[in-house]
Enzyme design. Structure first.
Site, short mmCIF file in Angstrom:
data_model
loop_
_atom_site.label_atom_id
_atom_site.label_comp_id
_atom_site.label_asym_id
_atom_site.label_seq_id
_atom_site.Cartn_x
_atom_site.Cartn_y
_atom_site.Cartn_z
N GLU A 1 0.87 -1.18 0.00
CA GLU A 1 0.00 0.00 0.00
C GLU A 1 0.90 1.22 0.00
OE1 GLU A 1 -3.23 -0.21 2.88
OE2 GLU A 1 -3.36 -2.37 2.59
N ARG B 1 -0.41 7.76 10.17
CA ARG B 1 -0.17 6.30 10.23
C ARG B 1 0.15 5.73 8.85
NH1 ARG B 1 -3.58 2.02 9.37
NH2 ARG B 1 -5.37 3.42 9.28
N HIS C 1 -8.64 9.12 4.85
CA HIS C 1 -8.33 8.14 3.80
C HIS C 1 -8.65 8.80 2.46
CE1 HIS C 1 -8.22 4.48 1.46
NE2 HIS C 1 -7.77 3.82 2.51
N ARG D 1 -0.55 8.73 2.79
CA ARG D 1 -1.98 8.99 2.82
C ARG D 1 -2.33 10.47 3.00
NH1 ARG D 1 -5.07 4.61 6.42
NH2 ARG D 1 -4.46 3.26 4.70
N HIS E 1 -10.71 8.71 8.66
CA HIS E 1 -10.49 7.26 8.69
C HIS E 1 -9.94 6.76 10.03
CE1 HIS E 1 -9.83 3.33 6.99
NE2 HIS E 1 -8.53 3.39 7.15
C1 SIN Z 1 -7.20 0.37 3.43
O1 SIN Z 1 -7.50 -0.79 3.17
O2 SIN Z 1 -6.92 1.21 2.58
C2 SIN Z 1 -7.17 0.80 4.85
C3 SIN Z 1 -5.97 0.26 5.47
C4 SIN Z 1 -5.62 1.07 6.66
O3 SIN Z 1 -6.36 1.93 7.08
O4 SIN Z 1 -4.56 0.84 7.18
#
Ligand code: SIN
Length: 483
Positions: free
Chosen positions: A111, A365, A222, A269, A329
């Protein structure tokens, strides 16, 4: 008087993993506000980070610190990463099935802001749901639903239990140790991805009792959320989509995030959220998540939950693109504690998971560190609790009870106002003027005829706005725009 050895407030990943690690011989009660799966863990899609091996620990630490603007507590980050080698093994050894390839090897995904693929997932894009179910089955202790905690029984620096509404009846629950695992603060924001049960009540009680909250200016948004639904919880489109190659584009198909960072969609993020927010505001254009590069069958298999959920509202992925907005988020800040979940100056009270602030996330985070945080710090809190043993203490009487004033007539209206002001003024981009306006509005609402639960939300909102006003410079998810 009935008394538990341990009372755990919350049945998400941290509460359940704590329960799993307490021997059956202890009298433990896990409580949750609603049904057990109404928690953020259940809605977690992308996965859980795990360091791949010893060599990956410093790399994971650096990725976490870099995403967190180096505001992190490095000791906590090192503990998080190193302990992941044990906790992930423990969970797998106990029977948790993460997704595997045809040869039986665990699949790892990536990610944003991760330098390597180190995220395990389950059910494709339903990791939280699978982990939650697994831990519910593993938990051998009593679990009680419909238990809404509205006070902590605290006297002279010791916690003796809680007052709660149990099936709408005011009830006192005594315990030698209380573990707060109640999650974050999502319901304070108009647009959020959180379960409706996550509403900052326990944070609000802590403010009232003088228990410190830390890093509350760092609220995480998010970047890729579908907000066009009537429900409070908006629909998350996991970062793993971008990790696998999805693009963020405008109406003309332009990948505008490269205007904001060389890493484009895979910047951290906070940068991606701010980029989308700013671009939409400046140009009036819509932002979309574009999946057209994916083959249909592969997409359905890798993201079955998203495929089905969106098909039900008329989107056919990967052919269709999804309009997106950032939404609240995750709370990087929380109830201040050490790396064993102990709260400074307080006996018999621990905090773990999103409710806690060990400083592990810093100012922002790193994606998918939260399920890992839940297990690592739950385990450490339980180790500490079991090691210290128990000294007999006399339980004082707690007369005061708010059980009959949880709600008042106009609360709903004020709650909506609060949610809007949090989104508008204490959101992705902040100004000093907006923060002062929000502070005054929150103060005014506190002086109205309001119920206990709204009072607790407002306490937490005040802590967020004060923390935001206290940090003049931008850092991580706290971004100040000149007035
Ligand atoms: C996501 O699946 O994008 C959320 C993962 C997260 O908040 O760490």
């Amino acid at each position: 008087m009935e008394k538990y050895d341990v009372l755990i407030i919350g049945a998400g990943i941290s509460g359940l993993y704590a329960a799993m690690n307490i021997p059956k011989s202890k009298k433990v009660l896990v409580v949750c506000k609603d049904i057990p799966w109404e928690c953020n863990t259940f809605y977690a899609q992308g996965g859980m980070v795990t360091a791949l091996n010893e060599a990956d620990v410093p790399v994971h630490v650096e990725d976490t610190m870099s995403a967190g603007g180096y505001h992190n507590n490095k000791e906590a980050v090192e503990i998080l990463s190193r302990t992941s080698l044990e906790t992930t093994k423990d969970i797998i050894d106990k029977g948790m099935e993460f997704d595997k390839d045809d040869m039986g090897n665990i699949l790892f995904t990536k990610e944003a802001a991760h330098s390597v693929e180190r995220i395990v997932h389950a059910g494709g894009d339903a990791t939280g749901r699978y982990m939650h179910y697994f831990m519910m089955v593993q938990n051998m202790h009593q679990l009680q639903k419909n238990t809404l905690v509205y006070d902590l029984l605290i006297e002279d620096g010791r916690c003796y239990g809680v007052k709660a509404s149990v099936n709408y009846e005011p009830t006192t629950i005594y315990a030698n140790d209380v573990i707060i695992a109640s999650g974050g603060i999502g319901s304070l924001y108009a647009y959020n991805t959180n379960s409706r049960t996550v509403s900052a009540d326990i944070h609000g009680i802590c403010v009232e009792k003088g228990i410190e909250l830390a890093d509350m200016e760092f609220m995480q948004f998010h970047p890729t959320v579908f907000v066009d639904t009537p429900y409070a919880r908006k629909l998350l489109l996991t970062e793993a989509l971008r990790g696998e190659g999805a693009h963020i584009v405008d109406d003309e198909g332009r990948r505008f995030l490269f205007d904001y960072s060389d890493q484009g969609e895979l910047a951290s993020r906070d940068i991606v959220s701010r980029g989308i927010f700013d671009y939409k505001r400046k140009t009036g254009k819509q932002a979309y998540l574009d999946f057209s590069m994916f083959e249909e069958q592969w997409f359905e298999q890798r993201f079955p939950n998203i495929t089905r959920t969106f098909a039900a509202i008329g989107y056919h992925f990967p052919k269709d693109r999804a309009p997106i907005s950032p939404a609240f988020h995750y709370s990087n800040g929380g109830i201040k504690c050490d790396t064993h979940g102990c709260i400074p100056g307080m006996e018999g009270l621990y905090v773990i998971g999103e409710a806690a602030c060990t400083g592990v996330h810093g100012a922002n985070r790193l994606a998918s560190n939260s399920l890992l945080e839940g297990v690592v710090f739950a385990n450490r809190a339980v180790e500490h609790l079991l090691a210290k043993g128990h000294q007999q203490v006399l339980t004082p009487t707690f007369e005061k009870d708010y059980g009959n004033i949880l709600h008042k007539e106009n609360d709903k209206k004020y709650k909506q106002t609060l949610r809007q002001v949090m989104w508008d003024d204490i959101g992705i981009i902040r100004t000093t003027k907006g923060l002062h306006e929000a502070k005054n509005l929150i103060y005014d609402m506190k002086n109205k005829e309001i119920g206990r639960l709204l009072e607790l939300r407002l306490n937490t909102a005040s802590a967020i706005v004060e923390a935001a006003l206290g940090r003049v410079e931008s850092l991580g998810s706290h971004y100040m725009e000149p007035n």
